[in-house]
Design an enzyme around this catalytic site. Sequence first.
Site, PDB file in Angstrom:
ATOM      1  N   LYS A  11       0.833  -1.209   0.000  1.00  0.00           N
ATOM      2  CA  LYS A  11       0.000   0.000   0.000  1.00  0.00           C
ATOM      3  C   LYS A  11       0.872   1.265   0.000  1.00  0.00           C
ATOM      4  O   LYS A  11       2.093   1.205   0.226  1.00  0.00           O
ATOM      5  CB  LYS A  11      -0.933  -0.043   1.220  1.00  0.00           C
ATOM      6  CG  LYS A  11      -1.953  -1.192   1.156  1.00  0.00           C
ATOM      7  CD  LYS A  11      -2.969  -1.121   2.308  1.00  0.00           C
ATOM      8  CE  LYS A  11      -3.986  -2.239   2.226  1.00  0.00           C
ATOM      9  NZ  LYS A  11      -5.036  -2.124   3.285  1.00  0.00           N
ATOM     10  N   TYR A  51     -12.256  -2.492  -3.870  1.00  0.00           N
ATOM     11  CA  TYR A  51     -12.792  -2.701  -2.519  1.00  0.00           C
ATOM     12  C   TYR A  51     -14.328  -2.617  -2.490  1.00  0.00           C
ATOM     13  O   TYR A  51     -14.908  -2.321  -1.448  1.00  0.00           O
ATOM     14  CB  TYR A  51     -12.189  -1.672  -1.554  1.00  0.00           C
ATOM     15  CG  TYR A  51     -10.809  -2.051  -1.024  1.00  0.00           C
ATOM     16  CD1 TYR A  51     -10.620  -3.206  -0.256  1.00  0.00           C
ATOM     17  CD2 TYR A  51      -9.696  -1.245  -1.253  1.00  0.00           C
ATOM     18  CE1 TYR A  51      -9.376  -3.553   0.246  1.00  0.00           C
ATOM     19  CE2 TYR A  51      -8.431  -1.580  -0.749  1.00  0.00           C
ATOM     20  CZ  TYR A  51      -8.289  -2.736   0.002  1.00  0.00           C
ATOM     21  OH  TYR A  51      -7.049  -3.074   0.518  1.00  0.00           O
ATOM     22  N   ASN A 114      -2.018   0.458   6.696  1.00  0.00           N
ATOM     23  CA  ASN A 114      -1.590  -0.842   7.241  1.00  0.00           C
ATOM     24  C   ASN A 114      -0.733  -1.662   6.271  1.00  0.00           C
ATOM     25  O   ASN A 114      -0.728  -2.897   6.313  1.00  0.00           O
ATOM     26  CB  ASN A 114      -2.775  -1.620   7.810  1.00  0.00           C
ATOM     27  CG  ASN A 114      -3.785  -2.029   6.771  1.00  0.00           C
ATOM     28  OD1 ASN A 114      -3.660  -1.680   5.604  1.00  0.00           O
ATOM     29  ND2 ASN A 114      -4.792  -2.780   7.181  1.00  0.00           N
ATOM     30  N   HIS A 117      -2.059  -5.364   1.466  1.00  0.00           N
ATOM     31  CA  HIS A 117      -3.320  -6.073   1.254  1.00  0.00           C
ATOM     32  C   HIS A 117      -2.989  -7.492   0.848  1.00  0.00           C
ATOM     33  O   HIS A 117      -2.022  -7.716   0.122  1.00  0.00           O
ATOM     34  CB  HIS A 117      -4.142  -5.428   0.125  1.00  0.00           C
ATOM     35  CG  HIS A 117      -5.206  -6.348  -0.403  1.00  0.00           C
ATOM     36  ND1 HIS A 117      -6.416  -6.508   0.224  1.00  0.00           N
ATOM     37  CD2 HIS A 117      -5.206  -7.214  -1.446  1.00  0.00           C
ATOM     38  CE1 HIS A 117      -7.116  -7.431  -0.437  1.00  0.00           C
ATOM     39  NE2 HIS A 117      -6.399  -7.874  -1.460  1.00  0.00           N
ATOM     40  N   GLU A 128      -9.525 -10.921  -7.584  1.00  0.00           N
ATOM     41  CA  GLU A 128      -8.601  -9.792  -7.418  1.00  0.00           C
ATOM     42  C   GLU A 128      -7.437  -9.873  -8.412  1.00  0.00           C
ATOM     43  O   GLU A 128      -6.987  -8.853  -8.921  1.00  0.00           O
ATOM     44  CB  GLU A 128      -8.086  -9.761  -5.977  1.00  0.00           C
ATOM     45  CG  GLU A 128      -9.197  -9.404  -4.993  1.00  0.00           C
ATOM     46  CD  GLU A 128      -8.735  -9.445  -3.545  1.00  0.00           C
ATOM     47  OE1 GLU A 128      -7.572  -9.770  -3.265  1.00  0.00           O
ATOM     48  OE2 GLU A 128      -9.574  -9.138  -2.672  1.00  0.00           O
TER      49      GLU A 128
HETATM   50  P1  RTP Z   1      -7.026  -5.852   3.153  1.00  0.00           P
HETATM   51  O1  RTP Z   1      -8.320  -6.226   2.463  1.00  0.00           O
HETATM   52  O2  RTP Z   1      -6.574  -4.446   2.832  1.00  0.00           O
HETATM   53  O3  RTP Z   1      -5.973  -6.892   2.947  1.00  0.00           O
HETATM   54  O4  RTP Z   1      -7.249  -5.860   4.728  1.00  0.00           O
HETATM   55  P2  RTP Z   1      -7.998  -6.943   5.589  1.00  0.00           P
HETATM   56  O5  RTP Z   1      -8.516  -8.062   4.709  1.00  0.00           O
HETATM   57  O6  RTP Z   1      -7.088  -7.308   6.702  1.00  0.00           O
HETATM   58  O7  RTP Z   1      -9.209  -6.105   6.150  1.00  0.00           O
HETATM   59  P3  RTP Z   1     -10.645  -5.806   5.480  1.00  0.00           P
HETATM   60  O8  RTP Z   1     -11.678  -6.136   6.488  1.00  0.00           O
HETATM   61  O9  RTP Z   1     -10.752  -6.433   4.125  1.00  0.00           O
HETATM   62  O10 RTP Z   1     -10.616  -4.227   5.329  1.00  0.00           O
HETATM   63  C1  RTP Z   1      -9.989  -3.598   4.227  1.00  0.00           C
HETATM   64  C2  RTP Z   1      -9.203  -2.416   4.724  1.00  0.00           C
HETATM   65  O11 RTP Z   1     -10.103  -1.441   5.228  1.00  0.00           O
HETATM   66  C3  RTP Z   1      -9.528  -0.783   6.351  1.00  0.00           C
HETATM   67  N1  RTP Z   1     -10.382  -0.958   7.515  1.00  0.00           N
HETATM   68  N2  RTP Z   1     -10.643  -0.005   8.344  1.00  0.00           N
HETATM   69  N3  RTP Z   1     -11.660   1.523  10.497  1.00  0.00           N
HETATM   70  C4  RTP Z   1     -11.963   0.239  10.411  1.00  0.00           C
HETATM   71  O12 RTP Z   1     -12.663  -0.327  11.210  1.00  0.00           O
HETATM   72  C5  RTP Z   1     -11.434  -0.505   9.293  1.00  0.00           C
HETATM   73  N4  RTP Z   1     -11.646  -1.770   9.063  1.00  0.00           N
HETATM   74  C6  RTP Z   1     -10.985  -2.068   7.925  1.00  0.00           C
HETATM   75  C7  RTP Z   1      -8.173  -1.401   6.611  1.00  0.00           C
HETATM   76  O13 RTP Z   1      -7.183  -0.552   6.042  1.00  0.00           O
HETATM   77  C8  RTP Z   1      -8.243  -2.721   5.874  1.00  0.00           C
HETATM   78  O14 RTP Z   1      -6.975  -3.136   5.434  1.00  0.00           O
HETATM   79 MG    MG Z   2      -9.656  -7.726   2.996  1.00  0.00          MG
END
Ligand code: RTP
Ligand code: MG
Length: 142
Positions: A11, A51, A114, A117, A128
């Site tokens: 990212k 997303y 973070n 991804h 994806e």
């Molecule tokens: P990613 O898709 O980016 O790999 O991350 P992830 O699976 O660990 O998390 P996901 O639930 O898919 O969420 C995508 C991205 O959205 C942001 N996020 N912010 N403020 C919040 O509660 C929140 N929750 C998720 C994070 O940057 C996350 O990587």
């Molecule tokens: Mg995710």
Amino acid sequence: MATERTLSIIKPDAVAKNAIGDIYSRFEKAGLRIVAAKMLHLSQAQAEGFYAEHKERGFFADLVAFMTSGPVMVQVLEGEGAVAKNRELMGATNPKEAEPGTIRADFATSIDANAVHGSDATESAAREISYFFEESDICPRG
Ligand code: RTP
Ligand code: MG
């Protein structure tokens, strides 16, 4: 365990920290092969589309703003159990909860910034990967 492919994105925060090489090294040391890669500065439409599953969530606008804030490095990783292995290397979404030694523990600064991804299942990985790459862009080395 089967050979799988997963989509990884370094990212904007981690690209800005000049951490591409360090993160690539972690993939390779864990036995994941980089079989396609490109650097992109995502447009608003590209980030929203990528997303789309989160579009009703309160954090969606912040997520899209962050993902378009600078260049990202997008790659396809291939290897045994690649989806889960990459998620293990990444650590928890919130870096405060990420295990020591994971990419997010070492490079992420917040739940938004973070660092990486990774696809969360083989089905999302296929979708994806095709969002960013043609099959002919991928150079399998299995
Ligand atoms: P990613 O898709 O980016 O790999 O991350 P992830 O699976 O660990 O998390 P996901 O639930 O898919 O969420 C995508 C991205 O959205 C942001 N996020 N912010 N403020 C919040 O509660 C929140 N929750 C998720 C994070 O940057 C996350 O990587
Ligand atoms: Mg995710």
